[in-house]
Design an enzyme around this catalytic site. Structure first.
Site, mmCIF file in Angstrom:
data_model
loop_
_atom_site.group_PDB
_atom_site.id
_atom_site.type_symbol
_atom_site.label_atom_id
_atom_site.label_comp_id
_atom_site.label_asym_id
_atom_site.label_seq_id
_atom_site.Cartn_x
_atom_site.Cartn_y
_atom_site.Cartn_z
ATOM 1 C CB SER A 68 23.131 24.863 -72.356
ATOM 2 O OG SER A 68 24.224 25.733 -72.760
ATOM 3 C CD GLN A 101 28.588 14.437 -67.286
ATOM 4 O OE1 GLN A 101 29.900 13.812 -66.956
ATOM 5 N NE2 GLN A 101 28.216 15.511 -67.965
ATOM 6 C CG HIS A 142 33.301 20.718 -67.229
ATOM 7 N ND1 HIS A 142 34.582 21.134 -67.121
ATOM 8 C CD2 HIS A 142 32.846 21.123 -65.937
ATOM 9 C CE1 HIS A 142 34.781 21.827 -65.840
ATOM 10 N NE2 HIS A 142 33.449 21.581 -65.174
ATOM 11 C CG ASP A 156 35.085 25.142 -67.377
ATOM 12 O OD1 ASP A 156 34.982 26.082 -68.571
ATOM 13 O OD2 ASP A 156 33.964 24.849 -66.875
ATOM 14 C CB SER A 202 34.761 59.782 -72.561
ATOM 15 O OG SER A 202 34.653 59.594 -71.330
HETATM 16 P P1 NDP Z 1 21.878 21.366 -69.407
HETATM 17 O O1 NDP Z 1 21.356 21.534 -67.739
HETATM 18 O O2 NDP Z 1 21.729 22.644 -70.307
HETATM 19 O O3 NDP Z 1 21.229 20.052 -69.950
HETATM 20 C C1 NDP Z 1 21.433 18.739 -69.370
HETATM 21 C C2 NDP Z 1 20.352 17.734 -70.170
HETATM 22 O O4 NDP Z 1 20.558 16.775 -69.607
HETATM 23 C C3 NDP Z 1 19.145 18.034 -70.466
HETATM 24 O O5 NDP Z 1 18.968 17.481 -71.716
HETATM 25 C C4 NDP Z 1 18.383 17.326 -69.539
HETATM 26 O O6 NDP Z 1 17.126 16.885 -69.910
HETATM 27 C C5 NDP Z 1 19.232 16.088 -69.180
HETATM 28 N N1 NDP Z 1 18.942 15.721 -68.087
HETATM 29 C C6 NDP Z 1 19.201 16.353 -66.932
HETATM 30 N N2 NDP Z 1 18.688 15.690 -65.630
HETATM 31 C C7 NDP Z 1 18.744 14.493 -66.142
HETATM 32 C C8 NDP Z 1 18.337 12.976 -65.779
HETATM 33 N N3 NDP Z 1 18.361 12.835 -64.172
HETATM 34 N N4 NDP Z 1 18.354 11.911 -66.612
HETATM 35 C C9 NDP Z 1 18.478 12.091 -67.841
HETATM 36 N N5 NDP Z 1 18.613 13.330 -68.411
HETATM 37 C C10 NDP Z 1 18.606 14.442 -67.685
HETATM 38 O O7 NDP Z 1 23.325 21.053 -69.314
HETATM 39 P P2 NDP Z 1 24.761 21.870 -69.862
HETATM 40 O O8 NDP Z 1 24.636 21.755 -71.429
HETATM 41 O O9 NDP Z 1 24.768 23.042 -69.078
HETATM 42 O O10 NDP Z 1 25.814 20.840 -69.339
HETATM 43 C C11 NDP Z 1 26.230 19.574 -70.016
HETATM 44 C C12 NDP Z 1 27.725 19.469 -69.737
HETATM 45 O O11 NDP Z 1 28.389 20.725 -70.641
HETATM 46 C C13 NDP Z 1 28.566 19.539 -68.409
HETATM 47 O O12 NDP Z 1 29.425 18.649 -68.421
HETATM 48 C C14 NDP Z 1 28.842 20.924 -68.499
HETATM 49 O O13 NDP Z 1 29.933 21.027 -67.421
HETATM 50 C C15 NDP Z 1 29.224 20.926 -69.843
HETATM 51 N N6 NDP Z 1 29.244 22.315 -70.355
HETATM 52 C C16 NDP Z 1 28.386 23.394 -70.274
HETATM 53 C C17 NDP Z 1 28.648 24.492 -70.698
HETATM 54 C C18 NDP Z 1 27.366 25.535 -71.069
HETATM 55 O O14 NDP Z 1 27.419 26.437 -71.761
HETATM 56 N N7 NDP Z 1 26.120 25.250 -70.254
HETATM 57 C C19 NDP Z 1 29.788 25.145 -71.367
HETATM 58 C C20 NDP Z 1 30.997 24.236 -71.309
HETATM 59 C C21 NDP Z 1 30.572 22.670 -70.993
HETATM 60 P P3 NDP Z 1 15.560 17.522 -69.119
HETATM 61 O O15 NDP Z 1 15.370 18.857 -69.961
HETATM 62 O O16 NDP Z 1 14.775 16.318 -69.417
HETATM 63 O O17 NDP Z 1 16.056 17.715 -67.889
HETATM 64 MG MG MG Z 2 33.661 27.409 -69.010
#
Ligand code: NDP
Ligand code: MG
Length: 339
Positions: free
Chosen positions: A30, A89, A111, A194, A255
């Site tokens: 995302s 992470q 985040h 957040d 309304s």
């Molecule tokens: P997503 O779940 O959307 O994406 C995660 C990514 O990490 C994908 O590319 C996924 O690949 C990869 N991934 C997951 N598990 C593993 C693993 N074990 N090893 C290697 N790669 C992996 O995450 P978000 O974007 O939601 O969140 C990311 C960060 O952004 C977080 O810190 C979150 O708190 C922050 N954040 C998120 C928001 C949001 O809108 N979602 C808003 C603001 C901050 P694969 O497809 O292969 O699983």
């Molecule tokens: Mg938020």
């Protein structure tokens, strides 16, 4: 007592600090897909690390990136943006990032969770910064494409090169955040507000409110289609008005009947008891109780998490909504990509 902050815009956030630098975005989910593409479109050199096999690998390639391993990306980059799930992470950091980190590099988070709760402790000789967009990743991308941006919170946890803040502001500008406004804050304040926002209001509070309203109507015998329009579809129409002009503009547009009902009935739904519960939720965040609970859930295989998620996927609200959204072709109905 509420503290006030200074808002920064594009004139306060030049891209210079990222000129000639390489930015690695770890993960193409995302947030990752939005940061990688927005920064690239802003003229920054971006590489993406994304494991093979899933939808996000495919999407990264379709977007024109040549995904590399996390290790490789860390070696090549000046700024390393970690957009992996918070619970994942720490292990990726220990296994693949930390062993390849060099003095003077910058670690970027979207985040504050792992830094604030100390589940990641970077060495002192790297910068640790954050740009946290105040909106979902897919909007970070689509608002940017429209020429706008999602507001961002920016913070510096460690400033090893005395340029950490400049790098953070350049990153915020590169994703479009400075078009809407940037607030300089701390990892602690970003993390706590957040988590509170998403739990009590935006995600948790809102889904519970929609479901409770929908259930009330169908339990009283009204058609689910009517309940869906009333309690879910219209939510966007109302929040769009609030987004543009606050409660006042929303109330101007509805309304007088709706407005009287709003003012007299709203406080009966969200009561002092709800606010007391919100304060409890905030305390659990501040004391680290929530972070500990989430960590435990992750370590025990996310069983409860998956069960709750599956329960809601089958909720009549979701079943009804899926059917209705298909008919509203203008609405650009979406579903998560198939695994
Ligand atoms: P997503 O779940 O959307 O994406 C995660 C990514 O990490 C994908 O590319 C996924 O690949 C990869 N991934 C997951 N598990 C593993 C693993 N074990 N090893 C290697 N790669 C992996 O995450 P978000 O974007 O939601 O969140 C990311 C960060 O952004 C977080 O810190 C979150 O708190 C922050 N954040 C998120 C928001 C949001 O809108 N979602 C808003 C603001 C901050 P694969 O497809 O292969 O699983
Ligand atoms: Mg938020």
């Amino acid at each position: 007592m509420a503290r006030s902050v200074k808002m920064l815009y594009e004139k306060d956030a030049p891209l210079d600090a990222l000129k000639g630098k390489t930015v690695a975005v770890l993960g193409f989910g995302s947030q990752g897909h939005a940061h990688a593409q927005n920064l690239r479109d802003s003229g920054v050199k971006v590489i993406v690390a994304q494991r093979e096999g899933g939808a996000n690998y495919r999407l990264a390639k379709e977007a024109g990136f040549k995904p590399v391993s996390v290790e490789e990306a860390v070696k090549q980059a000046d700024l390393i943006i970690i957009t992996l799930p918070d619970e994942i992470q720490p292990e990726v950091y220990n296994r693949s990032i930390a062993p390849n980190l060099r003095k003077g590099q910058t670690l970027g988070f979207t985040h504050g969770f792992n830094i604030h709760f100390k589940t990641i402790v970077p060495p002192k000789d790297v910068n640790v910064i954050m740009v946290a967009p105040k909106g979902p990743g897919h909007l970070v991308r689509s608002e940017y494409e429209k020429g706008g941006g999602v507001p961002c919170l920016v913070a510096v946890h460690q400033d090893a090169t005395r340029s950490a803040k400049k790098i953070a502001l350049a990153w915020a500008r590169g994703i479009g955040g400075a078009r809407s406004g940037v607030i300089v804050t701390t990892f602690k304040d970003e993390c706590e507000t957040d988590l509170f926002g998403e739990q009590a209001v935006l995600c948790g509070g809102l889904s519970a409110l929609i479901k409770a309203g929908f259930e009330t109507l169908i339990e009283a015998g009204y058609p689910p289609e009517m309940a869906y329009f009333e309690c879910c579809h219209e939510m966007k129409l109302i929040t769009d008005l609030i987004f543009q002009g606050g409660l006042d503009y929303m109330r101007y547009s509805i309304s007088n009947t709706a407005e009287y009902g709003d003012l007299t009935r709203g406080p009966r739904v969200i009561t002092d008891k709800s606010k007391k519960e919100m304060k409890k939720i905030l305390k659990e965040i501040q004391t680290g109780k929530f972070a500990k609970e989430f960590r435990k859930e992750y370590e025990s295989g996310m069983e409860n998490f998956k069960k709750l998620y599956e329960q809601d996927r089958k909720h009549p609200l979701e079943v009804t909504g899926k059917k209705l959204r298909k008919m509203m072709t203008w609405l650009n109905a979406k579903e998560p990509p198939k695994k």
